[in-house]
Design a protein around this motif. Sequence first.
Motif, short mmCIF file in Angstrom:
data_model
loop_
_atom_site.label_atom_id
_atom_site.label_comp_id
_atom_site.label_asym_id
_atom_site.label_seq_id
_atom_site.Cartn_x
_atom_site.Cartn_y
_atom_site.Cartn_z
N VAL A 146 4.78 0.36 -0.89
CA VAL A 146 4.68 -0.65 0.16
C VAL A 146 4.93 -0.01 1.52
CG1 VAL A 146 5.69 -2.78 1.09
CG2 VAL A 146 5.30 -2.56 -1.37
N GLU A 147 5.94 0.84 1.62
CA GLU A 147 6.24 1.52 2.88
C GLU A 147 5.11 2.45 3.30
OE1 GLU A 147 11.10 1.75 2.68
OE2 GLU A 147 9.91 3.16 1.50
N ARG A 148 4.42 3.04 2.33
CA ARG A 148 3.27 3.89 2.69
C ARG A 148 2.18 3.07 3.36
NH1 ARG A 148 2.77 6.32 -2.77
NH2 ARG A 148 4.70 7.46 -2.85
N MET A 149 2.02 1.83 2.93
CA MET A 149 0.96 0.99 3.48
C MET A 149 1.39 0.27 4.76
SD MET A 149 -1.14 1.95 1.35
CE MET A 149 -2.61 1.11 1.74
N LEU A 150 2.66 -0.17 4.83
CA LEU A 150 3.12 -0.98 5.95
C LEU A 150 4.05 -0.23 6.90
CD1 LEU A 150 3.89 -4.31 4.03
CD2 LEU A 150 1.77 -3.64 5.20
N GLY A 151 4.50 0.95 6.51
CA GLY A 151 5.46 1.71 7.31
C GLY A 151 6.88 1.34 6.92
N PHE A 152 7.84 2.08 7.43
CA PHE A 152 9.24 1.76 7.16
C PHE A 152 9.58 0.47 7.91
CE2 PHE A 152 9.45 6.43 6.45
CZ PHE A 152 9.87 6.38 5.13
N PHE A 162 -0.18 -6.47 1.79
CA PHE A 162 -0.53 -5.35 0.93
C PHE A 162 -0.83 -5.88 -0.46
CE2 PHE A 162 1.14 -2.28 -2.23
CZ PHE A 162 0.10 -1.38 -2.17
N ASP A 163 -1.94 -5.46 -1.01
CA ASP A 163 -2.34 -5.79 -2.38
C ASP A 163 -2.34 -7.31 -2.61
OD1 ASP A 163 -3.31 -4.97 -4.83
OD2 ASP A 163 -1.31 -4.78 -5.74
N GLY A 164 -2.80 -8.07 -1.60
CA GLY A 164 -2.92 -9.52 -1.71
C GLY A 164 -1.61 -10.27 -1.53
N ASP A 173 18.59 -4.44 6.00
CA ASP A 173 18.62 -3.49 4.88
C ASP A 173 17.35 -2.65 4.81
OD1 ASP A 173 16.80 -5.31 3.86
OD2 ASP A 173 17.96 -5.80 2.09
N HIS A 174 16.50 -2.77 5.82
CA HIS A 174 15.28 -1.97 5.96
C HIS A 174 14.37 -2.07 4.73
CE1 HIS A 174 16.57 -0.29 9.74
NE2 HIS A 174 17.77 -0.24 9.22
N ASN A 175 14.21 -3.29 4.21
CA ASN A 175 13.34 -3.51 3.07
C ASN A 175 12.28 -4.57 3.37
OD1 ASN A 175 14.19 -1.77 0.96
ND2 ASN A 175 16.04 -3.02 0.72
N TRP A 176 11.12 -4.37 2.74
CA TRP A 176 10.05 -5.36 2.79
C TRP A 176 10.19 -6.27 1.58
CZ3 TRP A 176 6.80 -5.84 6.79
CH2 TRP A 176 6.60 -4.76 7.65
N TYR A 177 10.11 -7.60 1.82
CA TYR A 177 10.19 -8.59 0.73
C TYR A 177 8.93 -9.43 0.74
CZ TYR A 177 15.09 -7.27 0.54
OH TYR A 177 16.25 -6.57 0.42
N TYR A 178 8.40 -9.80 -0.42
CA TYR A 178 7.22 -10.66 -0.47
C TYR A 178 7.60 -12.04 -0.93
CZ TYR A 178 7.00 -9.76 -5.53
OH TYR A 178 7.28 -9.67 -6.86
#
Length: 178
Positions: A146-152, A162-164, A173-178
Amino acid sequence: CDATRLNERRIFDDVNYTCVVQRNGEYTWKITTEELALEDCLAKGDTVCRVGFMNQMYILRDGSWERAYVYDVFGQCTEEREGEIVKFGTVDYICRGNWDTANSYEIEYGYCDDSRLYDTVSIERYGGAIGKAICEDRRWREPNLVERMLGFCFDDGAVGEFDGLEYVCDSKDHNWYY
């Protein structure tokens, strides 16, 4: 290696070799036995000796050779030495509470400590930049998919897809949540 050099010992690329004759009568350089390599070190007056293809380290104590560890040669890993990198045999170690194997990021970019938390560095392979690594939990790490696609994740509330799936950045906490 030939008959004139039989039993001669030489060091090539930090490995001790001996000229020997094989069963078929041909002469060749073979890695010196541990015992003979240690004798060579003792004859040279060395107190630390590398032996064999893997450069196993030995230290001379009270007249006999013992297997050496990183702290035998470089001393204890102390708070004052935190982040120090040393080479022991063929391995790089870093002082991180204890001597620990250093990873390629630490060797190239330095110690990832609390003062560098969430710092990023460019990763280069084969002469070109391929992405970034981030300092987190006292180690450099590469981004997840996910970070590769959206960045940190640094911008709280930022949205990416990403991926729909839609992801939201939680910067605490520097995390992406869906």
